[in-house]
Design an enzyme around this catalytic site. Structure first.
Site, PDB file in Angstrom:
ATOM      1  N   HIS A  50      47.076  36.406  36.708  1.00 27.63           N
ATOM      2  CA  HIS A  50      47.064  38.105  35.829  1.00 27.63           C
ATOM      3  C   HIS A  50      48.304  38.192  35.481  1.00 27.63           C
ATOM      4  O   HIS A  50      49.568  37.208  35.761  1.00 27.63           O
ATOM      5  CB  HIS A  50      47.662  39.091  36.290  1.00 27.63           C
ATOM      6  CG  HIS A  50      46.581  40.462  36.192  1.00 27.63           C
ATOM      7  ND1 HIS A  50      47.697  41.024  35.283  1.00 27.63           N
ATOM      8  CD2 HIS A  50      45.451  40.828  35.795  1.00 27.63           C
ATOM      9  CE1 HIS A  50      47.264  42.583  34.991  1.00 27.63           C
ATOM     10  NE2 HIS A  50      45.842  41.894  34.889  1.00 27.63           N
TER      11      HIS A  50
ATOM     12  N   ASP B  52      39.595  41.269  37.532  1.00 25.24           N
ATOM     13  CA  ASP B  52      38.422  40.987  37.039  1.00 25.24           C
ATOM     14  C   ASP B  52      37.964  40.344  37.026  1.00 25.24           C
ATOM     15  O   ASP B  52      36.296  40.821  37.586  1.00 25.24           O
ATOM     16  CB  ASP B  52      38.907  40.814  36.151  1.00 25.24           C
ATOM     17  CG  ASP B  52      39.412  41.014  35.038  1.00 25.24           C
ATOM     18  OD1 ASP B  52      38.980  42.564  35.303  1.00 25.24           O
ATOM     19  OD2 ASP B  52      40.575  41.239  34.643  1.00 25.24           O
TER      20      ASP B  52
END
Length: 429
Positions: A307, A364
């Site tokens: 991320h 995600d």
């Protein structure tokens, strides 16, 4: 707040004293508003990654430590004890509600779930194969046509009501976009159900029979909505604030947020995860995919790992991982793609290459798997994100409306075009 300290910057041959502001948490910020006036210089910050554009009390992130706070409450506590609707109240109002406050809030949201019947004509103007995010963007923007002349942005109650309407109607619109894409009749909201369960019924219930949902489906989706409700000054939230700074209608502001969220670098990441899993194909091909991901020349990337904000781990992924495995276990979904996902997760968590680089599965990765297990089509993944993020968008919009320092957004640029030149007639070119 400011601790009255300052820094001295030597610029354009002169020393300029610039104040330093400190928030409740996080790094201090140098206030550069006086810099252009005193030196004629601006700052250059592509993507505004080193620039604080506002003061906000909504959400705090510490990417190095893996911290995410909504109004000061750790995401881990909200995920365990709260619901999406209660979390939405918190984001919008700054405090957790008591029982009577929440009952009133829930009643208001439920009361505003219906769409005007004219929306059907607008919706049917879209091609059946239009992307749901395109439809959602247009439909949310069209709310401005229904709530415009009587909307006074100077009235706090009208601002609050606009936020309530958005929180209530976006799931209804999202479900209608999905059903239009598959040729099903629009399902009206069943207001005897709670927020997330009501949405799932609007998505999947058919006139020929009631929808039977396992409790884990609504619980998993509610948890995902909490985790996606806000994430500080990300691209879509900053877009909502930028449009809001002009005094635009709040429905247009949120429609702009939907458009920003659609990008694959932002809200489309979980959709990219499923496309990657489809590309890998079979569980037995996971090891080859991992090897390809390590090869910088292969052009293959593992989507849903690492991320850009969280440098060590994504706290939301830690929470949702357990729910992901619970969903797959309780629903008993037999899908080879989900087996590919589980094999890939196992390989990445053990492989020294990914461990050293802290390339762990992020939110995600797991959200895409859960959506897939719940029967939500890949093209609807970003729409699901938009439903959740509406809570954050309206919270930031509400905050912005009362900010005494708020100004119309107007970034500067470094001009790289041609210098001044004279026009030459076409016959002489």
């Amino acid at each position: 707040m400011s601790d009255n300290k300052s820094v001295v910057l030597n610029a354009a041959g002169k020393n300029v004293e610039l104040p330093v502001h400190h928030g409740t948490l996080g790094a201090p910020c140098v206030d550069i508003t006086r810099l252009p006036k005193e030196t004629g210089l601006f700052t250059y910050d592509p993507g505004f990654v080193a620039t604080a554009s506002c003061r906000s009390a909504v959400t705090y992130i510490d990417g190095d430590e893996g911290v995410l706070l909504y109004r000061g409450y750790p995401i881990e506590q909200l995920a365990k004890h709260s619901s999406f609707l209660e979390t939405s109240y918190l984001l919008m109002n700054g405090e957790l509600p008591d029982a009577s406050q929440f009952a009133k809030f829930e009643h208001e949201v439920t009361h505003h779930t219906m769409m005007h019947e004219a929306f059907k004509s607008f919706l049917h103007g879209f091609r059946h194969d239009a992307h749901p995010m395109a439809m959602l963007c247009g439909m949310v923007g069209s709310l401005a046509a229904f709530y415009h002349d009587d909307l006074d942005l100077e009235d706090p109650e009208q601002r609050r009501l606009a936020a309530i309407r958005l929180l209530a109607k976006v799931p209804t619109i999202a479900a209608a976009c999905y059903r239009h894409s598959i040729g099903w009749p629009i399902r009206y909201p069943r207001n005897n159900l709670e927020y997330v369960e009501r949405f799932l019924h609007m998505m999947f219930e058919v006139p020929s029979g009631p929808l039977q949902l396992k409790p884990v489906a609504a619980k998993a989706l509610d948890l995902l909505f909490i985790l996606h409700a806000d994430h500080e000054q990300n691209a879509s939230t900053s877009t909502v604030r930028l449009v809001g700074s002009t005094g635009a209608n709040p429905y247009a502001c949120v429609a702009a947020g939907v458009a920003a969220l659609w990008g694959p670098a932002h809200g489309g990441a979980n959709e990219a995860v499923l496309k990657m899993l489809a590309e890998i194909g079979r569980p037995e091909d996971v090891s080859k995919a991992v090897d390809r991901a390590k090869d910088k020349n292969s052009g293959f990337r593992l989507m849903g790992f690492g991320h850009r904000v969280y440098k060590n781990f994504d706290p939301r992924a830690t929470i949702i991982r357990e729910m992901c495995h619970k969903v797959l276990s309780e629903l008993g979904v037999d899908d080879p793609m989900l087996e590919v996902a589980m094999r890939l997760e196992e390989a990445a968590l053990k492989d020294e290459y990914f461990v050293q680089r802290k390339l762990y599965p992020n939110v995600d990765f797991y959200s895409g798997i859960i959506y897939k297990a719940l029967g939500i089509p890949t093209e609807m993944f970003t729409v699901m994100f938009a439903i959740a993020r509406t809570a954050g968008w309206v919270s930031h919009w509400l905050e912005q409306q009362t900010d005494p320092e708020a100004k119309i957004g107007r970034p500067r640029q470094i001009y790289t075009g041609a210098a001044t030149r004279d026009y030459v007639g076409m016959d002489k070119r």
